[in-house]
Write a protein that holds these residues in place. Structure first.
Motif, PDB file in Angstrom:
ATOM      1  N   TYR A  13     -20.127  40.938  63.395  1.00  0.00           N
ATOM      2  CA  TYR A  13     -19.085  40.106  64.013  1.00  0.00           C
ATOM      3  C   TYR A  13     -18.696  40.627  65.389  1.00  0.00           C
ATOM      4  O   TYR A  13     -18.454  39.852  66.307  1.00  0.00           O
ATOM      5  CB  TYR A  13     -17.872  40.037  63.082  1.00  0.00           C
ATOM      6  CG  TYR A  13     -18.213  39.516  61.710  1.00  0.00           C
ATOM      7  CD1 TYR A  13     -18.546  38.171  61.526  1.00  0.00           C
ATOM      8  CD2 TYR A  13     -18.236  40.359  60.604  1.00  0.00           C
ATOM      9  CE1 TYR A  13     -18.877  37.685  60.277  1.00  0.00           C
ATOM     10  CE2 TYR A  13     -18.556  39.877  59.337  1.00  0.00           C
ATOM     11  CZ  TYR A  13     -18.879  38.541  59.172  1.00  0.00           C
ATOM     12  OH  TYR A  13     -19.213  38.062  57.940  1.00  0.00           O
ATOM     13  N   GLU A  53     -15.304  33.880  59.031  1.00  0.00           N
ATOM     14  CA  GLU A  53     -15.510  34.627  57.784  1.00  0.00           C
ATOM     15  C   GLU A  53     -14.552  35.814  57.718  1.00  0.00           C
ATOM     16  O   GLU A  53     -14.031  36.258  58.743  1.00  0.00           O
ATOM     17  CB  GLU A  53     -16.969  35.129  57.717  1.00  0.00           C
ATOM     18  CG  GLU A  53     -17.971  33.978  57.640  1.00  0.00           C
ATOM     19  CD  GLU A  53     -19.436  34.449  57.659  1.00  0.00           C
ATOM     20  OE1 GLU A  53     -19.700  35.662  57.688  1.00  0.00           O
ATOM     21  OE2 GLU A  53     -20.306  33.560  57.651  1.00  0.00           O
ATOM     22  N   GLN A  75     -11.320  39.718  63.969  1.00  0.00           N
ATOM     23  CA  GLN A  75     -11.037  38.821  62.846  1.00  0.00           C
ATOM     24  C   GLN A  75     -10.472  37.486  63.330  1.00  0.00           C
ATOM     25  O   GLN A  75     -10.827  36.435  62.811  1.00  0.00           O
ATOM     26  CB  GLN A  75     -10.073  39.470  61.846  1.00  0.00           C
ATOM     27  CG  GLN A  75      -9.732  38.569  60.666  1.00  0.00           C
ATOM     28  CD  GLN A  75     -10.954  38.199  59.823  1.00  0.00           C
ATOM     29  OE1 GLN A  75     -11.327  38.918  58.912  1.00  0.00           O
ATOM     30  NE2 GLN A  75     -11.597  37.065  60.120  1.00  0.00           N
ATOM     31  N   SER A 124     -24.175  34.633  60.258  1.00  0.00           N
ATOM     32  CA  SER A 124     -23.172  34.756  59.219  1.00  0.00           C
ATOM     33  C   SER A 124     -23.676  35.788  58.224  1.00  0.00           C
ATOM     34  O   SER A 124     -24.859  36.128  58.210  1.00  0.00           O
ATOM     35  CB  SER A 124     -22.911  33.409  58.551  1.00  0.00           C
ATOM     36  OG  SER A 124     -23.662  33.314  57.370  1.00  0.00           O
ATOM     37  N   THR A 180     -13.189  35.048  64.275  1.00  0.00           N
ATOM     38  CA  THR A 180     -14.283  34.905  63.310  1.00  0.00           C
ATOM     39  C   THR A 180     -13.766  34.129  62.115  1.00  0.00           C
ATOM     40  O   THR A 180     -12.656  34.401  61.632  1.00  0.00           O
ATOM     41  CB  THR A 180     -14.768  36.309  62.856  1.00  0.00           C
ATOM     42  OG1 THR A 180     -15.083  37.093  64.010  1.00  0.00           O
ATOM     43  CG2 THR A 180     -15.998  36.200  61.969  1.00  0.00           C
ATOM     44  N   ILE A 187     -14.017  39.450  57.776  1.00  0.00           N
ATOM     45  CA  ILE A 187     -14.821  40.579  58.242  1.00  0.00           C
ATOM     46  C   ILE A 187     -14.467  41.827  57.427  1.00  0.00           C
ATOM     47  O   ILE A 187     -13.417  41.867  56.777  1.00  0.00           O
ATOM     48  CB  ILE A 187     -14.629  40.821  59.758  1.00  0.00           C
ATOM     49  CG1 ILE A 187     -13.250  41.421  60.056  1.00  0.00           C
ATOM     50  CG2 ILE A 187     -14.822  39.512  60.537  1.00  0.00           C
ATOM     51  CD1 ILE A 187     -13.121  41.929  61.489  1.00  0.00           C
ATOM     52  N   ALA A 191     -12.996  30.145  65.689  1.00  0.00           N
ATOM     53  CA  ALA A 191     -14.187  30.586  66.425  1.00  0.00           C
ATOM     54  C   ALA A 191     -14.391  29.672  67.619  1.00  0.00           C
ATOM     55  O   ALA A 191     -15.483  29.513  68.117  1.00  0.00           O
ATOM     56  CB  ALA A 191     -15.405  30.578  65.508  1.00  0.00           C
TER      57      ALA A 191
END
Ligand code: C5P
Length: 319
Positions: A287, A227, A222, A13, A225, A229, A44
């Motif tokens: 990522y 988070e 994205q 991360s 993922t 990005i 994810a």
């Protein structure tokens, strides 16, 4: 555990990056230079096969074909190569190599293995001369960003790096993919040198990637993922991997996920040190790499010793 150890295991991360790189990521997020407005999901949870199927569905290679405005009005149908990139090589390549420019490939001795593939993809100004033992000397396709075309320092018109290969160029357009806006203000002006090059060397296959393709790849990263990005295009490395997964039955990627030779040396051919080259600042590189690690079918020892990831070509996956 180091960030690279975490990458091998597929769980990193942004919080694991150095404060300087974390700051850079935050700054890119707040600048949002390309006007990214992502409305899709974030998850994810998809595993290998599902992820591959999503990539296959959403990563259709697309190059400028001159059929859309403003290019149609400017006569680009006669400027771009007559046969599309996807058809250029007739039936697909069997085995392909994607050779990143990472410093960690130095002293790898991977040159022979790399050259044994049916096709080899390289990036930007990465040379082979003088580095054959580690990177090989065969080049089939070279992906170049718009700086290579626009910045005279790269000698795009005269350097042998850009001859006798298929060239694939790209430049970041706005996320909304307004081709008029992009044409009038590209990041670096690639359009004029492209036209000049096409006139001088009409027989050399030379394409510009459609910005829609670039941003579709970003959406896939994205979407898989949790988070946020960086709202900037994927690296040439990720673009190249997705391109080769469309053209080849099997793709071997060298030193994208770092091996035990991991180093802050940015490129194997330059004495410049910056961890951002491997872990990302502008590009959502961390990522991208996690995503590629999730679809790796190669062994852990290939990863650690060779920095090699093995990926199935899209034609071999049945969704
Ligand atoms: O720097 P450049 O974009 O020319 O390098 C080609 C690609 O190789 C990058 O886009 C990135 O995906 C990969 N790379 C890397 N680690 C490095 C240098 C390059 O993963 N240290």
């Amino acid at each position: 555990k180091s960030v690279v150890h975490r990458l091998w295991k597929g769980s990193v991360s942004v919080g694991m990056l150095s404060p300087r790189l974390q700051r850079a990521v935050k700054d890119y997020l707040s600048a949002n230079k390309h006007g990214v407005a992502y409305k899709g999901r974030r998850s994810a949870r998809q595993k290998g096969k599902q992820l591959l199927c999503e990539m296959k569905r959403k990563s259709r290679v697309r190059t400028l074909d001159g059929a859309e405005l403003p290019f149609s009005k400017l006569g680009w149908k006669r400027i771009v190569p007559a046969s599309p990139l996807q058809q250029l090589y007739g039936s697909r390549f069997g085995s392909c190599a994607v050779v990143t420019s990472a410093g960690a490939i130095l002293h790898s001795g991977l040159g022979k293995e790399i050259d044994s593939h049916d096709a080899v993809l390289r990036f930007n100004s990465a040379p082979t001369e003088g580095y054959e033992r580690d990177v090989g000397n065969k080049t089939t396709i070279r992906i170049i960003n718009s700086q290579i075309l626009a910045n005279p320092g790269y000698h795009f018109n005269t350097s042998s790096l850009y001859k006798n290969v298929t060239l694939v160029a790209w430049d970041p357009a706005p996320y909304a993919v307004n081709l008029h806006k992009w044409y009038s203000s590209p990041d670096y002006n690639l359009f004029t040198p492209y036209i000049e090059h096409r006139k001088h060397f009409p027989a050399q296959p030379f394409y510009i990637l459609h910005p829609k393709f670039i941003w579709q790849l970003w959406d896939v990263i994205q979407g898989n993922t949790l988070e946020n990005i960086q709202p900037n295009p994927p690296s040439s490395g990720f673009i190249g991997i997705m391109l080769m997964m469309s053209l080849c039955e099997e793709v071997h990627v060298y030193e994208y996920i770092p091996s035990l030779r991991q180093t802050d040396l940015c490129h194997y051919h330059e004495r410049y040190y910056d961890a951002a080259c491997t872990l990302g600042a502008y590009h959502p590189l961390l990522y991208e790499k996690m995503l590629i690690q999730r679809i790796n079918v190669g062994s852990e020892s290939d990863l650690k010793r060779k920095g090699k990831v093995t990926l199935p070509g899209f034609s071999t996956i049945h969704c």
